[in-house]
Design an enzyme around this catalytic site. Structure first.
Site, PDB file in Angstrom:
ATOM      1  CB  CYS A   1       0.976   8.108   8.812  1.00 37.98           C
ATOM      2  SG  CYS A   1      -0.436   7.038   9.154  1.00 37.98           S
TER       3      CYS A   1
ATOM      4  CB  THR B   1      -0.150   2.606  10.242  1.00 40.53           C
ATOM      5  OG1 THR B   1      -1.110   3.071  11.196  1.00 40.53           O
ATOM      6  CG2 THR B   1      -0.705   1.404   9.498  1.00 40.53           C
ATOM      7  CE1 TYR B   2      -0.049  -2.861  17.168  1.00 45.52           C
ATOM      8  CE2 TYR B   2      -1.858  -1.442  17.842  1.00 45.52           C
ATOM      9  CZ  TYR B   2      -1.160  -2.626  17.951  1.00 45.52           C
ATOM     10  OH  TYR B   2      -1.564  -3.588  18.838  1.00 45.52           O
ATOM     11  CG  HIS B   3      -3.295  -2.549  11.048  1.00 47.70           C
ATOM     12  ND1 HIS B   3      -4.070  -1.435  10.785  1.00 47.70           N
ATOM     13  CD2 HIS B   3      -2.542  -2.741   9.936  1.00 47.70           C
ATOM     14  CE1 HIS B   3      -3.793  -0.987   9.574  1.00 47.70           C
ATOM     15  NE2 HIS B   3      -2.866  -1.757   9.046  1.00 47.70           N
TER      16      HIS B   3
ATOM     17  CB  ILE C   1     -10.162   3.721   5.814  1.00 45.93           C
ATOM     18  CG1 ILE C   1      -9.888   4.965   6.670  1.00 45.93           C
ATOM     19  CG2 ILE C   1     -11.560   3.149   6.038  1.00 45.93           C
ATOM     20  CD1 ILE C   1     -10.599   6.199   6.164  1.00 45.93           C
TER      21      ILE C   1
ATOM     22  NE  ARG D   1      -0.318   0.321   4.949  1.00 51.96           N
ATOM     23  CZ  ARG D   1       0.597   1.163   5.412  1.00 51.96           C
ATOM     24  NH1 ARG D   1       0.917   2.248   4.692  1.00 51.96           N
ATOM     25  NH2 ARG D   1       1.206   0.942   6.563  1.00 51.96           N
TER      26      ARG D   1
ATOM     27  CG  LEU E   1      -7.149   6.400   3.144  1.00 48.30           C
ATOM     28  CD1 LEU E   1      -8.330   7.372   3.093  1.00 48.30           C
ATOM     29  CD2 LEU E   1      -6.220   6.691   1.989  1.00 48.30           C
TER      30      LEU E   1
END
Length: 221
Positions: free
Chosen positions: A185, A92-94, A168, A87, A155
């Protein structure tokens, strides 16, 4: 991780048909890597007649590094895996408690350019938060959704032959501490927030269906 998958509804994929809807799939808590591979497989095998889909899910704890990602944005190494993905964007973190909506769309058929697509995705989250009287906004210089100066949704997209995937991620009710190990980000010192901390008591199940509806409204009007 197991998959709790079910189609909520499906309808003809034609934005000129009244009541147009995407195929919406609830996938539960699923690992990042096989989900990413499934998105790529779906995109590689779809045809002009394939219905667009929205996948609603959560991931166990993982950092993902976009194609523009720089190693220095991971400030502290810990036990959370870092996956380099395709992407756009940085790191980023999930984690569990974060609502992710992956959009598998034919953007040519939807007559959407990339910038317009990003704006409408952001608007869907902004409108959702506005329903709860939480004022949010986007930034032209840093895609995502913010409440004051804190980021509440990130995003990222991959565009391939007029098809897109990824999507998102909205922070709902999660452990935000892993964000402190990165420049979210790619922005040093960026604060993050979540719907729970903004006084929203509805949880993931309610918010996921509402977000899917706002996304459909934005992407098909």
């Amino acid at each position: 991780m197991g998959v709790n998958q079910g189609t909520i509804y499906t309808a003809p994929n034609d934005k000129n048909v009244p009541g147009f809807r995407f195929v919406i799939k609830q996938k539960g808590l699923v690992d990042y890597y096989p989900t990413w591979q499934a998105m790529k497989d779906f995109t590689d095998t779809r045809t002009p007649q394939t219905c667009d889909e929205i996948w609603l899910l959560q991931h166990p704890a993982v950092y993902t590094q976009g194609v523009a990602g720089k190693p220095e944005h991971l400030l502290i190494e810990n036990d959370i895996a870092v996956i380099k993905t395709d992407r756009g964007g940085q790191i980023t973190y999930h984690g569990a408690g974060q609502l992710i909506a992956y959009l598998l769309l034919d953007i040519r058929r939807l007559k959407l350019g990339v910038r317009e697509l990003v704006r409408r995705m952001e608007n869907a989250v902004i409108n959702l938060l506005d329903e709860y009287r939480v004022k949010a906004h986007g930034r032209t210089s840093a895609p995502g959704v913010y409440v004051d100066t804190a980021k509440i949704a990130s995003l990222g997209l991959k565009i391939k032959k007029n098809f897109c995937y990824h999507g998102i991620a909205l922070n709902v009710d999660m452990d935000l501490r892993p964000f402190s190990a990165i420049n979210p980000c790619g922005y040093a010192g960026m604060r993050v927030t979540q719907t729970k901390d903004q006084g929203i008591t509805d949880g993931l199940e309610v918010l996921s269906l509402k977000l899917a509806d706002y996304l459909q409204n934005e992407l098909t009007h």
